[in-house]
Design a protein around this motif. Sequence first.
Motif, short mmCIF file in Angstrom:
data_model
loop_
_atom_site.label_atom_id
_atom_site.label_comp_id
_atom_site.label_asym_id
_atom_site.label_seq_id
_atom_site.Cartn_x
_atom_site.Cartn_y
_atom_site.Cartn_z
N UNK A 136 -2.76 -0.65 9.38
CA UNK A 136 -3.14 0.03 8.15
C UNK A 136 -2.76 -0.75 6.90
N UNK A 137 -1.70 -1.54 6.98
CA UNK A 137 -1.23 -2.26 5.78
C UNK A 137 -0.32 -3.40 6.19
N UNK A 138 -0.44 -4.52 5.52
CA UNK A 138 0.53 -5.61 5.61
C UNK A 138 0.98 -5.89 4.18
N UNK A 139 2.21 -5.60 3.89
CA UNK A 139 2.77 -5.74 2.54
C UNK A 139 3.62 -7.01 2.49
N UNK A 140 3.02 -8.08 1.98
CA UNK A 140 3.71 -9.37 1.96
C UNK A 140 4.88 -9.37 0.98
N UNK A 141 4.77 -8.62 -0.11
CA UNK A 141 5.84 -8.61 -1.11
C UNK A 141 7.11 -7.95 -0.57
N UNK A 142 6.93 -6.91 0.22
CA UNK A 142 8.08 -6.16 0.72
C UNK A 142 8.38 -6.40 2.19
N UNK A 143 7.66 -7.35 2.80
CA UNK A 143 7.91 -7.75 4.18
C UNK A 143 7.87 -6.55 5.13
N UNK A 144 6.74 -5.85 5.14
CA UNK A 144 6.58 -4.73 6.06
C UNK A 144 5.11 -4.57 6.43
N UNK A 145 4.90 -3.85 7.51
CA UNK A 145 3.55 -3.50 7.94
C UNK A 145 3.55 -2.04 8.36
N UNK A 146 2.39 -1.39 8.20
CA UNK A 146 2.21 -0.01 8.64
C UNK A 146 1.10 -0.01 9.69
N UNK A 147 1.41 0.53 10.87
CA UNK A 147 0.46 0.45 11.98
C UNK A 147 0.35 1.80 12.67
N UNK A 148 -0.78 1.99 13.36
CA UNK A 148 -0.90 3.12 14.26
C UNK A 148 -0.25 2.77 15.60
N UNK A 149 0.09 3.77 16.40
CA UNK A 149 0.88 3.49 17.60
C UNK A 149 0.16 2.70 18.67
#
Length: 464
Positions: free
Chosen positions: A99-112
């Motif tokens: 769903x998201x790859x946030x390069x600034x905050x070093x995180x990703x949001x994914x479905x299971x």
Amino acid sequence: MTTAEDREALAAALPDSNLITDPDVLAALSADDAEWAEAGSPLAALRATSTQEVRAAVRACAALRVPVVTRGAGTGLSGGANATDGCLVLDLSRMNRILEIDEDNLLAVVQPGVVNNDLKAAVAERGLWYPPDPASAPWSTIGGNVATNAGGLCCLKYGVTRDYVLGLEAVMGGPAGEYGTAVRVGRRTTKGVSGYDLTGLLVGSEGTLGVLTEITVRLRPALREPPHTVVGAFDSLVAAGEAVALCTRRGLRPAALELLDRACVEAVENWKHLGIEAGAAALLLARVDDPGQAGEKEAAAVARAFDEAGALWAERSTDEVEAEALFEVRRLAYPALERLGPVLTEDVCVPRSAVPRMLARTEEIGKRHGVRVATIAHAGDGNLHPLLITPPGDDAARRAAQAAFEELLTEAVALGGTVTGEHGVGLLKRGGMRAELGPEICAVQRALKDTLDPLGLFNPGKAV
């Protein structure tokens, strides 16, 4: 009500969902890869595609008192995703979007349902890295990794799945509200101590407290230099274990320190023909990824520890292709051995200083029960995977392997260890968990389960 009536009631409660009732498909969705773990007959299955669909399914199941068993890719090795009689199997493999790859905050949001290696590849394109790397990474999903708090080859230095989960969305019941309520726990910040750590509680809960529908994970910058690989050959498993203990005493911290015995190497070579000779009773594979001179120094120190612990030989590989082939052998060991017959996979973890003793006891238990044992291990963190191999259709061999399996659990606990390092309790290790934790802690766990899931809806009969 009869099974047919239950199924009709569930279909009526979920008019916008396509329930699976075909017996052959249900059978395929009813068990994970755990050998000889019992599996029930589900009422139906649902391949969910959204949080809203999961919410509706959980709400309907609560009203009808139909248990919910969640599964991802079905690669588990403890029976944690096995169906119970009359349940709804909730298959999340189609909830597979990043769903998201946030390069600034070093995180990703994914479905299971996102496959571990697919996430790694996607973030690598942005110069980032998701470290948790179970050997099943090409097939297993992030949701399943979170459910069992999976580790992997590089967890010695970089930690396990729990260390990378920042937040979760889960469909729950109990005090969270009516069944089917979606809640968010955790945060996107690197720090935060507001309230209890409910994220940490849900990681490793094996689907017994709710259904995970979204996962926020921490990322790291990608490594910029190729790692150093050190290989040591030993004339016994115990000697290899002594080398692991020596590395620990000296404070050496490779990114990975893996053990393979001769049976594992031969099985992979006979299958894939990678050109890797067994040639010794055991191999230790170390990967050092510190940059520059620090990495050179650490790799040399690891090789020296191997030598001083009695290695037949210890070498630093200068060929990246050869080094990767060696680690590929490690990843392929389980499926290669599975081709030889049913494999009952152990997952004990002991203090690193106890690795030599646990390896010795593993060999002794296998011989005493007449069971063929092949051993792989995340040796650097004490997580051992003896693989108990039996001829197909041999009931006496199966019973002997199951007896050896239980004895290995007892020995691990006696050495100050645990009955599962990363595969989870599931069905196969409920007795071992109770012996390890004792009645008081088991009562605390049951109280948590009863509070958060008062109907006993989520994955009943597993883990707790």
